[in-house]
Design a protein around this motif. Structure first.
Motif, PDB file in Angstrom:
ATOM      1  N   GLY A   1       7.034  30.172  58.196  1.00 56.71           N
ATOM      2  CA  GLY A   1       7.950  29.873  57.103  1.00 56.71           C
ATOM      3  C   GLY A   1       7.477  30.443  55.778  1.00 56.71           C
ATOM      4  N   ALA A   2       8.431  30.940  55.002  1.00 56.49           N
ATOM      5  CA  ALA A   2       8.159  31.338  53.619  1.00 56.49           C
ATOM      6  C   ALA A   2       9.366  30.829  52.837  1.00 56.49           C
ATOM      7  CB  ALA A   2       7.990  32.845  53.511  1.00 56.49           C
ATOM      8  N   PHE A   3      10.312  31.724  52.511  1.00 54.49           N
ATOM      9  CA  PHE A   3      11.562  31.250  51.922  1.00 54.49           C
ATOM     10  C   PHE A   3      12.362  30.475  52.962  1.00 54.49           C
ATOM     11  CE2 PHE A   3      10.752  34.902  49.087  1.00 54.49           C
ATOM     12  CZ  PHE A   3      10.631  34.173  47.916  1.00 54.49           C
ATOM     13  N   ALA A   4      12.357  31.009  54.172  1.00 52.85           N
ATOM     14  CA  ALA A   4      13.008  30.292  55.270  1.00 52.85           C
ATOM     15  C   ALA A   4      12.081  29.158  55.686  1.00 52.85           C
ATOM     16  CB  ALA A   4      13.251  31.241  56.427  1.00 52.85           C
ATOM     17  N   ARG A   5      12.590  27.940  55.660  1.00 52.38           N
ATOM     18  CA  ARG A   5      11.742  26.791  55.953  1.00 52.38           C
ATOM     19  C   ARG A   5      11.619  26.553  57.458  1.00 52.38           C
ATOM     20  NH1 ARG A   5      10.500  23.105  51.973  1.00 52.38           N
ATOM     21  NH2 ARG A   5      10.209  21.603  53.668  1.00 52.38           N
ATOM     22  N   CYS A   6      10.392  26.240  57.895  1.00 49.11           N
ATOM     23  CA  CYS A   6      10.132  25.969  59.309  1.00 49.11           C
ATOM     24  C   CYS A   6      10.941  24.791  59.824  1.00 49.11           C
ATOM     25  CB  CYS A   6       8.657  25.668  59.527  1.00 49.11           C
ATOM     26  SG  CYS A   6       7.626  27.116  59.489  1.00 49.11           S
ATOM     27  N   ASP A   7      11.083  23.740  58.992  1.00 50.74           N
ATOM     28  CA  ASP A   7      11.789  22.560  59.504  1.00 50.74           C
ATOM     29  C   ASP A   7      13.263  22.875  59.751  1.00 50.74           C
ATOM     30  OD1 ASP A   7      11.869  22.858  56.768  1.00 50.74           O
ATOM     31  OD2 ASP A   7      12.107  20.717  56.339  1.00 50.74           O
ATOM     32  N   VAL A   8      13.839  23.709  58.895  1.00 47.36           N
ATOM     33  CA  VAL A   8      15.251  24.063  59.090  1.00 47.36           C
ATOM     34  C   VAL A   8      15.406  24.907  60.359  1.00 47.36           C
ATOM     35  CG1 VAL A   8      17.237  25.222  58.074  1.00 47.36           C
ATOM     36  CG2 VAL A   8      15.658  23.968  56.596  1.00 47.36           C
ATOM     37  N   MET A   9      14.533  25.925  60.503  1.00 41.96           N
ATOM     38  CA  MET A   9      14.613  26.786  61.687  1.00 41.96           C
ATOM     39  C   MET A   9      14.362  25.978  62.956  1.00 41.96           C
ATOM     40  SD  MET A   9      12.814  30.343  60.453  1.00 41.96           S
ATOM     41  CE  MET A   9      11.260  29.719  59.851  1.00 41.96           C
ATOM     42  N   THR A  10      13.342  25.120  62.908  1.00 41.14           N
ATOM     43  CA  THR A  10      12.991  24.319  64.086  1.00 41.14           C
ATOM     44  C   THR A  10      14.121  23.359  64.435  1.00 41.14           C
ATOM     45  OG1 THR A  10      10.668  24.499  63.495  1.00 41.14           O
ATOM     46  CG2 THR A  10      11.254  22.755  65.050  1.00 41.14           C
ATOM     47  N   GLY A  11      14.753  22.800  63.407  1.00 36.55           N
ATOM     48  CA  GLY A  11      15.900  21.917  63.629  1.00 36.55           C
ATOM     49  C   GLY A  11      16.963  22.626  64.458  1.00 36.55           C
ATOM     50  N   GLY A  12      17.220  23.883  64.126  1.00 31.55           N
ATOM     51  CA  GLY A  12      18.206  24.672  64.876  1.00 31.55           C
ATOM     52  C   GLY A  12      17.805  24.834  66.326  1.00 31.55           C
ATOM     53  N   VAL A  13      16.536  25.138  66.547  1.00 33.10           N
ATOM     54  CA  VAL A  13      16.067  25.351  67.920  1.00 33.10           C
ATOM     55  C   VAL A  13      16.136  24.055  68.724  1.00 33.10           C
ATOM     56  CG1 VAL A  13      14.062  25.949  69.336  1.00 33.10           C
ATOM     57  CG2 VAL A  13      14.617  27.321  67.330  1.00 33.10           C
ATOM     58  N   ILE A  14      15.765  22.947  68.081  1.00 34.27           N
ATOM     59  CA  ILE A  14      15.794  21.660  68.793  1.00 34.27           C
ATOM     60  C   ILE A  14      17.231  21.316  69.197  1.00 34.27           C
ATOM     61  CG2 ILE A  14      15.473  19.158  68.522  1.00 34.27           C
ATOM     62  CD1 ILE A  14      12.941  19.835  66.878  1.00 34.27           C
ATOM     63  N   GLU A  15      18.161  21.520  68.287  1.00 33.04           N
ATOM     64  CA  GLU A  15      19.570  21.267  68.606  1.00 33.04           C
ATOM     65  C   GLU A  15      20.001  22.122  69.789  1.00 33.04           C
ATOM     66  OE1 GLU A  15      19.817  18.274  66.742  1.00 33.04           O
ATOM     67  OE2 GLU A  15      21.715  18.885  67.697  1.00 33.04           O
ATOM     68  N   ALA A  16      19.628  23.409  69.718  1.00 38.60           N
ATOM     69  CA  ALA A  16      19.998  24.342  70.790  1.00 38.60           C
ATOM     70  C   ALA A  16      19.364  23.913  72.103  1.00 38.60           C
ATOM     71  CB  ALA A  16      19.554  25.758  70.414  1.00 38.60           C
ATOM     72  N   TRP A  17      18.102  23.489  72.019  1.00 41.77           N
ATOM     73  CA  TRP A  17      17.377  23.075  73.225  1.00 41.77           C
ATOM     74  C   TRP A  17      18.057  21.883  73.886  1.00 41.77           C
ATOM     75  CZ3 TRP A  17      13.491  25.968  75.111  1.00 41.77           C
ATOM     76  CH2 TRP A  17      12.782  25.461  76.204  1.00 41.77           C
ATOM     77  N   LYS A  18      18.516  20.927  73.038  1.00 39.61           N
ATOM     78  CA  LYS A  18      19.179  19.738  73.580  1.00 39.61           C
ATOM     79  C   LYS A  18      20.532  20.108  74.170  1.00 39.61           C
ATOM     80  CE  LYS A  18      17.199  16.099  70.707  1.00 39.61           C
ATOM     81  NZ  LYS A  18      17.502  15.288  69.505  1.00 39.61           N
ATOM     82  N   THR A  19      21.194  21.075  73.568  1.00 39.67           N
ATOM     83  CA  THR A  19      22.501  21.497  74.078  1.00 39.67           C
ATOM     84  C   THR A  19      22.350  22.215  75.415  1.00 39.67           C
ATOM     85  OG1 THR A  19      23.129  21.859  71.783  1.00 39.67           O
ATOM     86  CG2 THR A  19      24.601  22.785  73.436  1.00 39.67           C
ATOM     87  N   LEU A  20      21.374  23.123  75.480  1.00 36.30           N
ATOM     88  CA  LEU A  20      21.269  23.994  76.659  1.00 36.30           C
ATOM     89  C   LEU A  20      20.385  23.403  77.749  1.00 36.30           C
ATOM     90  CD1 LEU A  20      20.898  27.335  74.667  1.00 36.30           C
ATOM     91  CD2 LEU A  20      22.935  26.544  75.857  1.00 36.30           C
ATOM     92  N   LYS A  21      19.536  22.466  77.393  1.00 35.55           N
ATOM     93  CA  LYS A  21      18.640  21.791  78.343  1.00 35.55           C
ATOM     94  C   LYS A  21      17.941  22.745  79.320  1.00 35.55           C
ATOM     95  CE  LYS A  21      21.305  17.469  78.366  1.00 35.55           C
ATOM     96  NZ  LYS A  21      22.500  17.915  77.584  1.00 35.55           N
ATOM     97  N   PRO A  22      17.179  23.697  78.810  1.00 29.42           N
ATOM     98  CA  PRO A  22      16.525  24.642  79.722  1.00 29.42           C
ATOM     99  C   PRO A  22      15.435  23.961  80.545  1.00 29.42           C
ATOM    100  CG  PRO A  22      16.147  25.234  77.415  1.00 29.42           C
ATOM    101  CD  PRO A  22      16.832  23.913  77.413  1.00 29.42           C
ATOM    102  N   SER A  23      15.113  24.570  81.680  1.00 28.51           N
ATOM    103  CA  SER A  23      14.111  23.959  82.558  1.00 28.51           C
ATOM    104  C   SER A  23      12.763  24.664  82.444  1.00 28.51           C
ATOM    105  CB  SER A  23      14.605  24.008  84.003  1.00 28.51           C
ATOM    106  OG  SER A  23      14.853  25.358  84.349  1.00 28.51           O
ATOM    107  N   ILE A  24      12.656  25.684  81.610  1.00 28.01           N
ATOM    108  CA  ILE A  24      11.385  26.402  81.483  1.00 28.01           C
ATOM    109  C   ILE A  24      10.512  25.754  80.404  1.00 28.01           C
ATOM    110  CG2 ILE A  24      12.276  28.634  82.274  1.00 28.01           C
ATOM    111  CD1 ILE A  24      12.387  29.380  79.221  1.00 28.01           C
ATOM    112  N   PRO A  25       9.188  25.935  80.496  1.00 26.22           N
ATOM    113  CA  PRO A  25       8.315  25.368  79.463  1.00 26.22           C
ATOM    114  C   PRO A  25       8.394  26.169  78.163  1.00 26.22           C
ATOM    115  CG  PRO A  25       7.023  26.575  81.084  1.00 26.22           C
ATOM    116  CD  PRO A  25       8.439  26.604  81.570  1.00 26.22           C
ATOM    117  N   VAL A  26       8.246  25.467  77.026  1.00 24.12           N
ATOM    118  CA  VAL A  26       8.313  26.130  75.713  1.00 24.12           C
ATOM    119  C   VAL A  26       7.035  25.826  74.937  1.00 24.12           C
ATOM    120  CG1 VAL A  26       9.656  24.190  74.800  1.00 24.12           C
ATOM    121  CG2 VAL A  26       9.627  26.349  73.551  1.00 24.12           C
TER     122      VAL A  26
END
Ligand code: GDP
Ligand code: MN
Length: 381
Positions: free
Chosen positions: A299-324
């Motif tokens: 993170g710099a100008f782009a905040r890690c918490d905002v980006m991570t929030g997006g990934v977590i939402e996506a992860w919950k939506t897609l429910k992948p079975s691979i390790p991250v």
């Protein structure tokens, strides 16, 4: 950037290399004014058209155009057809100027036996190379061509080679190829085919060429990525990569290779990854080779918490079975790491290197276990 033949030939003509008279027709403009014996040629940015039926020598241009327009040649659909006055071929030569990365120099390549059986990578041609660091003199070219078995008129062919080098420089080309360069029955030297490939980084220097460059054939996923304004390239490996910024993505890919793994994709999502996380993650996961995923945010100008929030939402939506495996550093990292722990029950790694090494390990362990399964299945049969 790649181009179809008539674009390449326009460049050759602009550099005073002789090409047959011709016209281009497409679905909207099929009026043909060339008469007599013609060569009717599918305009797709690929070689080997002669062998694939994409070049028709005929007196009946309209019938050949009907046959070619809209047909499929390999992965390309024919949208344009070039009709040229037929040339009476006595001899087919091969001539090209190409960037040789290993030599760090342009090279001139020549073969006295050009035509449909010769590819630019052919061994016989690589024997006949002239390294050219500066505009070659005609004497030097004549000497090289004569020694390489060029028939008369050698001086004329040398002249074409000289102009081809100028064309190569002027277009920021990686390759300009004439195959075949023909000596006609009338003794003239004519470029019957033309191929041009221009350095992608020259787009701003070559705006007119960039405008008419052929679309590179994209995979299904790459085309989908483009629809979402994502830069995605499918690779051979099995470790998926999701990182912010092209630089960090490439660093991640390098680190994967360093740990003995192989990345499954290049995907540039940049700072607004939070809005693009779902399509981005969809793309990475749609590749069946992906066995583990690295999420690497800095993170710099782009905040890690905002980006991570997006990934977590996506992860919950897609429910992948691979390790991250998460590596999160910079602005907003404490909040982001807390979110990963709370929402996904995963502990982010302190060091980027450890996250990547673990992802590589997980991918190779998963491969071994599927291989084991296959063996087990086979042995029960
Ligand atoms: P490629 O197969 O995609 O490289 O297409 P080319 O443009 O090189 O055409 C393939 C072959 O068709 C050439 O090598 C020639 O042998 C033949 N050809 C193309 N144009 C003419 C022409 O005007 N006259 C004659 N006689 N042959 C031609
Ligand atoms: Mn050719």
């Amino acid at each position: 950037m790649d181009f179809v033949e008539h674009v390449a030939k326009a460049q050759l003509r602009a550099h005073a290399i002789s090409v047959p008279d011709g016209q281009v027709v497409d679905a909207n403009n099929r009026e043909i004014h060339i008469t007599g014996p013609v060569a009717v040629k599918a305009q797709v940015p690929a070689g080997g058209r002669g062998k694939a039926g994409g070049v028709i020598l005929t007196h009946d241009a309209p019938a050949a155009v009907d046959q070619l327009l809209g047909s499929k040649l390999g992965e390309h659909t024919v949208a344009e057809v070039l009709i040229e006055t037929r040339v009476n071929i006595a001899t087919e030569l091969y001539l090209s100027v190409a960037t040789d990365g290993a030599l760090g120099s342009p090279v001139l390549m020549f073969s006295p036996s050009g035509g449909v059986d010769v590819e630019s990578s052919a061994d016989e041609i690589s024997q006949l190379q002239l390294k050219i660091d500066v505009q070659p003199g005609l004497d030097e070219l004549v000497e090289f061509l004569s020694a390489s078995g060029c028939p008369t008129p050698v001086e004329e062919v040398a002249g074409v080679a000289n102009k081809l080098y100028t064309c190569y420089l002027a277009t920021d080309a990686e390759l300009v190829e004439i195959n075949p360069l023909v000596i006609t029955e009338e003794g003239e030297v004519v470029a019957v085919d033309g191929k041009l490939s221009v350095d992608d980084s020259a787009r701003t220097r070559q705006p007119e060429l960039a405008e008419i460059a052929a679309d590179p054939p994209a995979t299904f996923l790459e085309a989908k990525a483009a629809e979402n304004d994502l830069r995605f390239i499918e690779l051979e490996g099995n470790v998926g990569v999701l990182a912010n910024g092209a630089g960090l993505t490439m660093t991640t890919m390098d680190a994967i290779a360093h740990h003995g793994g192989s990345p499954a994709n290049f995907l540039e999502i940049g700072g607004d990854s939070y809005t693009l996380a779902v399509p981005a993650l969809e793309l990475v996961l749609a590749n069946p080779n992906v066995k583990s995923l690295v999420v690497n945010f800095c993170g710099a100008f782009a905040r890690c918490d905002v980006m991570t929030g997006g990934v977590i939402e996506a992860w919950k939506t897609l429910k992948p079975s691979i390790p991250v495996f998460f590596s999160i550093h910079g602005t907003g990292m404490d909040e982001a790491r807390a979110m990963v722990r709370a929402e996904l029950d995963i502990e982010p790694f302190e060091a980027m290197d450890d996250a990547i090494a673990s992802a590589v390990q997980a991918a190779s362990a998963s491969r071994q276990s599927t291989e084991g399964q296959i063996q087990a299945t086979e042995s029960t049969n």
